[in-house]
Design an enzyme around this catalytic site. Sequence first.
Site, PDB file in Angstrom:
ATOM      1  N   LYS A   1       0.835  -1.201   0.000  1.00 29.76           N
ATOM      2  CA  LYS A   1       0.000   0.000   0.000  1.00 29.76           C
ATOM      3  C   LYS A   1       0.875   1.258   0.000  1.00 29.76           C
ATOM      4  CE  LYS A   1      -4.500   0.254   1.359  1.00 29.76           C
ATOM      5  NZ  LYS A   1      -5.583  -0.020   2.270  1.00 29.76           N
TER       6      LYS A   1
ATOM      7  N   ASP B   1      -9.481   3.903   3.030  1.00 28.20           N
ATOM      8  CA  ASP B   1     -10.334   2.736   3.219  1.00 28.20           C
ATOM      9  C   ASP B   1     -11.134   2.579   1.933  1.00 28.20           C
ATOM     10  OD1 ASP B   1     -11.118   0.579   4.853  1.00 28.20           O
ATOM     11  OD2 ASP B   1     -13.049   1.534   5.205  1.00 28.20           O
ATOM     12  N   SER B   2     -11.260   1.346   1.467  1.00 29.09           N
ATOM     13  CA  SER B   2     -11.914   1.161   0.181  1.00 29.09           C
ATOM     14  C   SER B   2     -12.680  -0.142   0.165  1.00 29.09           C
ATOM     15  CB  SER B   2     -10.865   1.159  -0.930  1.00 29.09           C
ATOM     16  OG  SER B   2      -9.936   0.122  -0.702  1.00 29.09           O
TER      17      SER B   2
ATOM     18  N   PHE C   1      -5.859  -7.379  -7.948  1.00 28.02           N
ATOM     19  CA  PHE C   1      -6.082  -8.112  -6.706  1.00 28.02           C
ATOM     20  C   PHE C   1      -7.575  -8.030  -6.368  1.00 28.02           C
ATOM     21  CE2 PHE C   1      -6.980  -4.710  -3.612  1.00 28.02           C
ATOM     22  CZ  PHE C   1      -6.689  -3.603  -4.388  1.00 28.02           C
ATOM     23  N   GLY C   2      -7.936  -8.662  -5.265  1.00 24.89           N
ATOM     24  CA  GLY C   2      -9.294  -8.530  -4.727  1.00 24.89           C
ATOM     25  C   GLY C   2     -10.370  -8.916  -5.732  1.00 24.89           C
TER      26      GLY C   2
ATOM     27  N   ASP D   1     -11.036  -7.583  -8.542  1.00 23.43           N
ATOM     28  CA  ASP D   1     -10.731  -7.094  -9.900  1.00 23.43           C
ATOM     29  C   ASP D   1     -11.275  -7.990 -11.029  1.00 23.43           C
ATOM     30  OD1 ASP D   1      -9.549  -4.811  -9.021  1.00 23.43           O
ATOM     31  OD2 ASP D   1      -7.488  -5.418  -9.430  1.00 23.43           O
TER      32      ASP D   1
ATOM     33  N   HIS E   1     -11.289   3.927  -8.576  1.00 24.78           N
ATOM     34  CA  HIS E   1     -11.740   4.720  -7.430  1.00 24.78           C
ATOM     35  C   HIS E   1     -10.543   5.365  -6.718  1.00 24.78           C
ATOM     36  CE1 HIS E   1     -10.814   0.592  -6.630  1.00 24.78           C
ATOM     37  NE2 HIS E   1     -10.913   0.690  -5.320  1.00 24.78           N
ATOM     38  N   ARG E   2      -9.435   4.607  -6.582  1.00 22.59           N
ATOM     39  CA  ARG E   2      -8.255   5.115  -5.889  1.00 22.59           C
ATOM     40  C   ARG E   2      -7.594   6.225  -6.704  1.00 22.59           C
ATOM     41  NH1 ARG E   2      -6.749   0.495  -5.181  1.00 22.59           N
ATOM     42  NH2 ARG E   2      -7.988   0.045  -3.345  1.00 22.59           N
TER      43      ARG E   2
HETATM   44  P1  IMP Z   1      -8.736  -1.912   2.652  1.00 18.52           P
HETATM   45  O1  IMP Z   1      -7.318  -2.281   2.397  1.00 18.52           O
HETATM   46  O2  IMP Z   1      -9.170  -1.978   4.067  1.00 18.52           O
HETATM   47  O3  IMP Z   1      -9.125  -0.627   1.998  1.00 18.52           O
HETATM   48  O4  IMP Z   1      -9.585  -3.121   2.019  1.00 18.52           O
HETATM   49  C1  IMP Z   1     -10.213  -2.983   0.840  1.00 18.52           C
HETATM   50  C2  IMP Z   1     -10.720  -4.313   0.324  1.00 18.52           C
HETATM   51  O5  IMP Z   1     -11.640  -3.967  -0.700  1.00 18.52           O
HETATM   52  C3  IMP Z   1      -9.635  -5.144  -0.320  1.00 18.52           C
HETATM   53  O6  IMP Z   1      -9.186  -6.160   0.517  1.00 18.52           O
HETATM   54  C4  IMP Z   1     -10.341  -5.723  -1.544  1.00 18.52           C
HETATM   55  O7  IMP Z   1     -11.031  -6.875  -1.179  1.00 18.52           O
HETATM   56  C5  IMP Z   1     -11.346  -4.636  -1.886  1.00 18.52           C
HETATM   57  N1  IMP Z   1     -10.779  -3.666  -2.852  1.00 18.52           N
HETATM   58  C6  IMP Z   1     -10.456  -2.358  -2.636  1.00 18.52           C
HETATM   59  N2  IMP Z   1      -9.956  -1.787  -3.739  1.00 18.52           N
HETATM   60  C7  IMP Z   1      -9.932  -2.759  -4.679  1.00 18.52           C
HETATM   61  C8  IMP Z   1      -9.498  -2.772  -6.043  1.00 18.52           C
HETATM   62  O8  IMP Z   1      -8.993  -1.806  -6.633  1.00 18.52           O
HETATM   63  N3  IMP Z   1      -9.646  -3.955  -6.670  1.00 18.52           N
HETATM   64  C9  IMP Z   1     -10.174  -5.068  -6.080  1.00 18.52           C
HETATM   65  N4  IMP Z   1     -10.571  -5.106  -4.831  1.00 18.52           N
HETATM   66  C10 IMP Z   1     -10.460  -3.955  -4.112  1.00 18.52           C
END
Ligand code: IMP
Length: 190
Positions: free
Chosen positions: A13, A67-68, A146-147, A149, A174-175
Amino acid sequence: MTVLVVATSNPGKLREMQSYLTDSDWKLQLKPPELEIEETGDTFTANACLKASEVARATGEWTIADDSGLQVDALKGAPGIYSARYGKNDEERIERLLRELGSERNRDAQFVCAIAIASPNGEISLQVEGICQGTILQSPRGTNGFGYDPIFYLPEQQLTFAEMKPEIKRLCSHRGKAFASLLPKLSKLA
Ligand code: IMP
């Protein structure tokens, strides 16, 4: 250069934030690992503010936190602030989301990213939010990112986030949008 502590212990991050802030006068630094902040807020912005404020107070330095997560309309905004905790790993989180969505026709969704900056005394000096609208596919596509995506599809690009080159995702995510609105304000801060 002024130190800007990133309220995360995740070096990935930190690197990502660094890439958005390349031309700035801030020197990014990870938060002390022993400092754990519980995300008890009920919105992305509340959680970003909470993390920024507490880490700033503890370190006495300017602090940035984000936070996302993903909000799916037909699931009343789930997984939302629980996006990271929706399953044990990315694969399980995607499986659960697709199972809960089933054959629902309304597959509209948005990724949201909230960013907050706190001054060394813990007061919130800046907060921004970036939103990226898309739809949820029936099955994963692509291997980048990741996540969630691989199931998040942008109709205007005709690609999922996982099919995009990282530089394209950086522009339309979004970021990326949150950082684009943060940067001009950040240069006036300290
Ligand atoms: P954070 O690190 O607490 O903001 O957790 C955000 C979670 O939301 C991540 O673990 C992913 O599961 C999801 N997430 C946030 N941004 C993305 C992205 O750009 N792509 C895919 N998943 C995302």
